[in-house]
Design a protein around this motif. Structure first.
Motif, PDB file in Angstrom:
ATOM      1  N   THR A  84     -71.740  33.102  31.693  1.00 43.66           N
ATOM      2  CA  THR A  84     -71.278  33.236  33.076  1.00 43.66           C
ATOM      3  C   THR A  84     -70.896  34.679  33.377  1.00 43.66           C
ATOM      4  OG1 THR A  84     -70.481  30.948  33.123  1.00 43.66           O
ATOM      5  CG2 THR A  84     -69.567  32.461  34.761  1.00 43.66           C
ATOM      6  N   HIS A  85     -70.236  35.329  32.423  1.00 39.01           N
ATOM      7  CA  HIS A  85     -69.842  36.726  32.597  1.00 39.01           C
ATOM      8  C   HIS A  85     -71.076  37.626  32.691  1.00 39.01           C
ATOM      9  CE1 HIS A  85     -67.266  40.357  31.104  1.00 39.01           C
ATOM     10  NE2 HIS A  85     -67.513  40.407  32.397  1.00 39.01           N
ATOM     11  N   LEU A  86     -72.071  37.369  31.851  1.00 35.18           N
ATOM     12  CA  LEU A  86     -73.291  38.179  31.867  1.00 35.18           C
ATOM     13  C   LEU A  86     -74.049  38.042  33.185  1.00 35.18           C
ATOM     14  CD1 LEU A  86     -74.663  37.579  28.256  1.00 35.18           C
ATOM     15  CD2 LEU A  86     -73.712  39.705  29.171  1.00 35.18           C
ATOM     16  N   LYS A  87     -73.989  36.867  33.793  1.00 31.35           N
ATOM     17  CA  LYS A  87     -74.670  36.647  35.066  1.00 31.35           C
ATOM     18  C   LYS A  87     -73.924  37.286  36.234  1.00 31.35           C
ATOM     19  CE  LYS A  87     -76.194  32.092  33.484  1.00 31.35           C
ATOM     20  NZ  LYS A  87     -76.069  30.639  33.704  1.00 31.35           N
ATOM     21  N   GLY A  88     -72.657  37.604  36.038  1.00 36.60           N
ATOM     22  CA  GLY A  88     -71.815  38.116  37.107  1.00 36.60           C
ATOM     23  C   GLY A  88     -72.012  39.588  37.420  1.00 36.60           C
ATOM     24  N   PRO A  89     -71.244  40.100  38.387  1.00 33.83           N
ATOM     25  CA  PRO A  89     -71.378  41.491  38.855  1.00 33.83           C
ATOM     26  C   PRO A  89     -71.154  42.542  37.775  1.00 33.83           C
ATOM     27  CG  PRO A  89     -70.088  40.181  40.397  1.00 33.83           C
ATOM     28  CD  PRO A  89     -70.246  39.340  39.170  1.00 33.83           C
ATOM     29  N   ASP A  90     -70.374  42.231  36.738  1.00 29.31           N
ATOM     30  CA  ASP A  90     -70.113  43.213  35.681  1.00 29.31           C
ATOM     31  C   ASP A  90     -71.375  43.566  34.896  1.00 29.31           C
ATOM     32  OD1 ASP A  90     -67.463  43.387  36.303  1.00 29.31           O
ATOM     33  OD2 ASP A  90     -66.781  42.040  34.710  1.00 29.31           O
ATOM     34  N   PHE A  91     -72.331  42.635  34.875  1.00 28.51           N
ATOM     35  CA  PHE A  91     -73.541  42.873  34.095  1.00 28.51           C
ATOM     36  C   PHE A  91     -74.801  42.713  34.955  1.00 28.51           C
ATOM     37  CE2 PHE A  91     -70.442  42.201  30.744  1.00 28.51           C
ATOM     38  CZ  PHE A  91     -70.817  43.155  29.801  1.00 28.51           C
ATOM     39  N   PHE A  92     -75.490  41.583  34.845  1.00 24.11           N
ATOM     40  CA  PHE A  92     -76.780  41.431  35.515  1.00 24.11           C
ATOM     41  C   PHE A  92     -76.678  41.211  37.024  1.00 24.11           C
ATOM     42  CE2 PHE A  92     -78.070  40.493  31.146  1.00 24.11           C
ATOM     43  CZ  PHE A  92     -79.280  41.160  31.058  1.00 24.11           C
ATOM     44  N   ASP A  93     -75.560  40.689  37.489  1.00 24.39           N
ATOM     45  CA  ASP A  93     -75.395  40.359  38.908  1.00 24.39           C
ATOM     46  C   ASP A  93     -76.578  39.506  39.383  1.00 24.39           C
ATOM     47  OD1 ASP A  93     -74.406  40.194  41.428  1.00 24.39           O
ATOM     48  OD2 ASP A  93     -74.537  42.338  41.891  1.00 24.39           O
ATOM     49  N   ALA A  94     -76.726  38.363  38.716  1.00 19.96           N
ATOM     50  CA  ALA A  94     -77.884  37.496  38.948  1.00 19.96           C
ATOM     51  C   ALA A  94     -77.986  36.990  40.382  1.00 19.96           C
ATOM     52  CB  ALA A  94     -77.839  36.309  37.984  1.00 19.96           C
ATOM     53  N   ALA A  95     -76.872  36.883  41.077  1.00 25.23           N
ATOM     54  CA  ALA A  95     -76.918  36.426  42.467  1.00 25.23           C
ATOM     55  C   ALA A  95     -77.686  37.415  43.343  1.00 25.23           C
ATOM     56  CB  ALA A  95     -75.505  36.235  43.007  1.00 25.23           C
ATOM     57  N   LYS A  96     -77.587  38.697  43.007  1.00 24.56           N
ATOM     58  CA  LYS A  96     -78.262  39.746  43.772  1.00 24.56           C
ATOM     59  C   LYS A  96     -79.620  40.099  43.181  1.00 24.56           C
ATOM     60  CE  LYS A  96     -77.325  44.279  45.846  1.00 24.56           C
ATOM     61  NZ  LYS A  96     -76.336  45.389  45.941  1.00 24.56           N
ATOM     62  N   TYR A  97     -79.710  40.035  41.839  1.00 24.04           N
ATOM     63  CA  TYR A  97     -80.954  40.390  41.142  1.00 24.04           C
ATOM     64  C   TYR A  97     -81.352  39.238  40.210  1.00 24.04           C
ATOM     65  CZ  TYR A  97     -79.158  44.968  42.567  1.00 24.04           C
ATOM     66  OH  TYR A  97     -78.648  46.025  43.290  1.00 24.04           O
ATOM     67  N   PRO A  98     -81.939  38.191  40.752  1.00 25.77           N
ATOM     68  CA  PRO A  98     -82.179  36.964  39.984  1.00 25.77           C
ATOM     69  C   PRO A  98     -83.321  37.021  38.975  1.00 25.77           C
ATOM     70  CG  PRO A  98     -83.064  36.748  42.199  1.00 25.77           C
ATOM     71  CD  PRO A  98     -82.318  38.042  42.171  1.00 25.77           C
ATOM     72  N   THR A  99     -84.156  38.044  39.039  1.00 31.52           N
ATOM     73  CA  THR A  99     -85.283  38.106  38.106  1.00 31.52           C
ATOM     74  C   THR A  99     -85.393  39.481  37.466  1.00 31.52           C
ATOM     75  OG1 THR A  99     -86.850  38.761  39.832  1.00 31.52           O
ATOM     76  CG2 THR A  99     -86.628  36.401  39.395  1.00 31.52           C
ATOM     77  N   LEU A 100     -86.011  39.497  36.291  1.00 29.12           N
ATOM     78  CA  LEU A 100     -86.423  40.762  35.686  1.00 29.12           C
ATOM     79  C   LEU A 100     -87.920  40.659  35.432  1.00 29.12           C
ATOM     80  CD1 LEU A 100     -87.002  40.553  32.337  1.00 29.12           C
ATOM     81  CD2 LEU A 100     -84.536  40.301  32.302  1.00 29.12           C
ATOM     82  N   ASP A 164     -79.183  52.479  31.356  1.00 32.34           N
ATOM     83  CA  ASP A 164     -80.306  53.012  32.131  1.00 32.34           C
ATOM     84  C   ASP A 164     -80.635  52.142  33.333  1.00 32.34           C
ATOM     85  OD1 ASP A 164     -80.570  55.133  30.410  1.00 32.34           O
ATOM     86  OD2 ASP A 164     -82.274  54.300  29.304  1.00 32.34           O
ATOM     87  N   PHE A 165     -80.257  50.871  33.248  1.00 32.98           N
ATOM     88  CA  PHE A 165     -80.554  49.928  34.322  1.00 32.98           C
ATOM     89  C   PHE A 165     -79.295  49.531  35.099  1.00 32.98           C
ATOM     90  CE2 PHE A 165     -83.839  49.622  31.151  1.00 32.98           C
ATOM     91  CZ  PHE A 165     -85.005  49.545  31.895  1.00 32.98           C
ATOM     92  N   GLY A 166     -78.180  50.193  34.806  1.00 33.35           N
ATOM     93  CA  GLY A 166     -76.948  49.895  35.519  1.00 33.35           C
ATOM     94  C   GLY A 166     -76.347  48.555  35.165  1.00 33.35           C
ATOM     95  N   VAL A 167     -76.686  48.038  33.984  1.00 33.64           N
ATOM     96  CA  VAL A 167     -76.141  46.758  33.530  1.00 33.64           C
ATOM     97  C   VAL A 167     -74.888  47.033  32.701  1.00 33.64           C
ATOM     98  CG1 VAL A 167     -76.542  44.687  32.154  1.00 33.64           C
ATOM     99  CG2 VAL A 167     -78.392  45.659  33.523  1.00 33.64           C
ATOM    100  N   GLY A 168     -73.742  46.594  33.192  1.00 35.38           N
ATOM    101  CA  GLY A 168     -72.489  46.897  32.517  1.00 35.38           C
ATOM    102  C   GLY A 168     -71.987  48.270  32.941  1.00 35.38           C
TER     103      GLY A 168
END
Length: 199
Positions: A84-100, A164-168
């Protein structure tokens, strides 16, 4: 002008005739990663939902183009709270960026079954080039109850920096910046590859 148009049409027809599409067998494939925690231990994870395909014109797949898409919300590290933390704004922000996504630009033989693959990885809204080591097994014809089918297997490894990808951020320094990519894929040649390309 007419001669140029004819040449272009001939080139496209040639590509349609020889292009091959290979689809990933998800039951025998995995898209994973590993990252250090507190510089002491490693945490392994994977994306449960992903899709991939290969397009090539040569039978030995030496000119393969790899394309991959993964659902960030399917990230799995065997810990619900951490996921849940990884999906959140601190890391992947999956709500905004759902795919890689990843699409290769170069696939070059190094020696034997070893290849170097370079392509563009888009993650967290950022696109950067990455280089990966690839081991290819096959292609080979396999036979089962459904008949014969040509298959190929790939083991892919590499290292990238999440920063490099702004993750974390510096606030998540407990997680190592370097992420080790660990992927394995089994691909099957599609009988309808030619018709798909023609479309």
């Amino acid at each position: 002008m007419h001669r140029l148009s004819f040449t272009v049409a001939l080139a496209l027809a040639s590509f349609a005739t020889y292009a091959q599409t290979w689809s990933v067998d998800k039951a025998h494939s995995k898209l994973g990663f590993s990252v250090t925690h507190l510089a002491l231990s490693e945490v392994d994870g994977n994306f449960k939902t992903f899709d991939a395909k290969i397009t090539a014109t040569k039978p030995d797949l030496s000119d393969a183009i790899f394309e991959l898409t993964a659902d960030v919300n399917s990230i799995n590290t065997e810990n619900d709270r951490r996921d849940t933390h990884l999906k959140g704004p601190d890391f992947f922000d999956a709500a905004k960026y759902p795919t890689l996504t990843f699409k290769s630009k170069s696939f070059q033989k190094v020696d034997g079954k070893k290849y170097k693959m370079t392509g563009d990885l888009t993650m967290h809204g950022v696109t950067k080039p990455v280089t990966l080591d690839v081991t290819m097994n096959g292609p080979t014809v396999m036979e089962n109850q459904r008949g014969k089918q040509e298959k190929a297997g790939f083991k892919i490894a590499g290292t990238l920096k999440r920063s490099d990808f702004g993750v974390g951020s510096s606030n998540t320094a407990v997680v190592g910046d370097e992420v080790e990519v660990k992927a394995a894929g089994e691909f099957a040649k599609q009988d309808n590859a030619v018709s798909e390309v023609k479309k």
